[in-house]
Scaffold this motif. Structure first.
Motif, PDB file in Angstrom:
ATOM      1  N   ILE A  28       0.651  -0.630  -0.109  1.00  0.00           N
ATOM      2  CA  ILE A  28       0.334  -0.127  -0.007  1.00  0.00           C
ATOM      3  C   ILE A  28       0.570   1.099  -0.041  1.00  0.00           C
ATOM      4  N   LYS A  29       1.971   1.153   0.760  1.00  0.00           N
ATOM      5  CA  LYS A  29       2.160   2.039   0.960  1.00  0.00           C
ATOM      6  C   LYS A  29       3.655   2.359  -0.435  1.00  0.00           C
ATOM      7  N   VAL A  36       2.052   9.012  -5.267  1.00  0.00           N
ATOM      8  CA  VAL A  36       2.517  10.734  -4.814  1.00  0.00           C
ATOM      9  C   VAL A  36       3.048  11.347  -5.796  1.00  0.00           C
ATOM     10  N   THR A  37       3.949  10.275  -6.840  1.00  0.00           N
ATOM     11  CA  THR A  37       5.312  10.764  -7.596  1.00  0.00           C
ATOM     12  C   THR A  37       5.002  11.226  -9.380  1.00  0.00           C
ATOM     13  N   HIS A 176      -2.405   8.310   2.486  1.00  0.00           N
ATOM     14  CA  HIS A 176      -3.490   8.298   2.856  1.00  0.00           C
ATOM     15  C   HIS A 176      -3.821   9.018   4.541  1.00  0.00           C
ATOM     16  N   GLU A 177      -3.421   7.622   4.822  1.00  0.00           N
ATOM     17  CA  GLU A 177      -3.736   7.433   6.065  1.00  0.00           C
ATOM     18  C   GLU A 177      -3.278   8.287   7.396  1.00  0.00           C
ATOM     19  N   ILE A 197      -1.098  19.378  -0.248  1.00  0.00           N
ATOM     20  CA  ILE A 197      -0.709  18.547   0.076  1.00  0.00           C
ATOM     21  C   ILE A 197      -1.048  17.490  -0.436  1.00  0.00           C
ATOM     22  N   ILE A 198       0.209  16.326  -1.282  1.00  0.00           N
ATOM     23  CA  ILE A 198       0.325  15.836  -2.008  1.00  0.00           C
ATOM     24  C   ILE A 198       0.038  13.894  -1.625  1.00  0.00           C
ATOM     25  N   THR A 199      -1.151  13.313  -1.885  1.00  0.00           N
ATOM     26  CA  THR A 199      -1.793  11.464  -1.403  1.00  0.00           C
ATOM     27  C   THR A 199      -1.318  11.221  -2.758  1.00  0.00           C
TER      28      THR A 199
END
Length: 200
Positions: A28-29, A36-37, A176-177, A197-199
């Motif tokens: 998930i990470k 995000v990238t 997101h978390e 803030i980029i998620t």
């Protein structure tokens, strides 16, 4: 700064976030880090920036390795954090070979030595155009909580005092978390607000 360290609401939120991120599955990470990238690479702030500050990620943070290699490929000037005591500097990295040969700190973070004589963003006369910033928790309207040492808040104020007329973009990278409601993250006077803030 001491107030930041002893704020009980922030301390509780830091502990909760550490538990969440520790148990967040690696796939998930990785998935969110890739998303995000892609968003960062497509942003106007990234495309127009020549001098970029980028953190070197740990396993609890959005992975910046691909972003780092893209910065080098696009011939952008890359600056990464170097910590010594209570001070943080942004020092120049020239290529992936330099990155891969950096020593590891006790926190297992790659870091250039402040005494290596590398180009320093605060003294090179140019500063930073875009900061890609880590953190522990964020709000959608630009609130950020770090690890409690105040490194980035202090550095950003130093940068502004040296380059008062420079247009700088502050962009945080988050899972997101890590996004919380405003009432969960008590902001204090010294806390610097983030522009984006980029998620994933």
């Amino acid at each position: 700064m001491a107030k930041n360290l002893t704020n009980p609401l922030k301390a509780a939120l830091r502990k909760r976030m550490k538990d969440i991120l520790t148990f967040l599955p690696s796939e998930i990470k990785e998935h969110q880090s890739i998303a995000v990238t892609e968003k960062v690479l497509q942003s106007e702030a990234f495309r127009t920036a020549q001098r970029i500050s980028i953190y070197l990620s740990t396993h609890l943070e959005v992975n910046t390795t691909y972003l780092l290699s893209e910065c080098f490929r696009l011939d952008k000037d890359v600056f990464v954090p170097s910590y010594e005591g209570e001070r943080m500097e942004m020092l120049r990295l020239r290529n992936l070979y330099e990155y891969n040969t950096l020593p590891l700190t006790k926190w297992k973070i790659r870091q250039p030595n402040i005494r290596d004589g590398r180009e320093n963003a605060l003294t090179n006369g140019h500063g930073i155009d875009l900061f890609l910033i880590p953190g522990v928790a964020f709000t959608r309207n630009g609130g950020r909580m770090g690890h409690g040492m105040g490194y980035f808040d202090t550095y950003l104020k130093r940068h502004q005092s040296i380059y008062p007329h420079k247009k700088v973009t502050l962009m945080a990278l988050a899972f997101h978390e890590q996004i919380v409601n405003d009432h969960e993250l008590p902001l204090e006077e010294h806390d610097v607000r983030i522009h984006y803030i980029i998620t994933g």
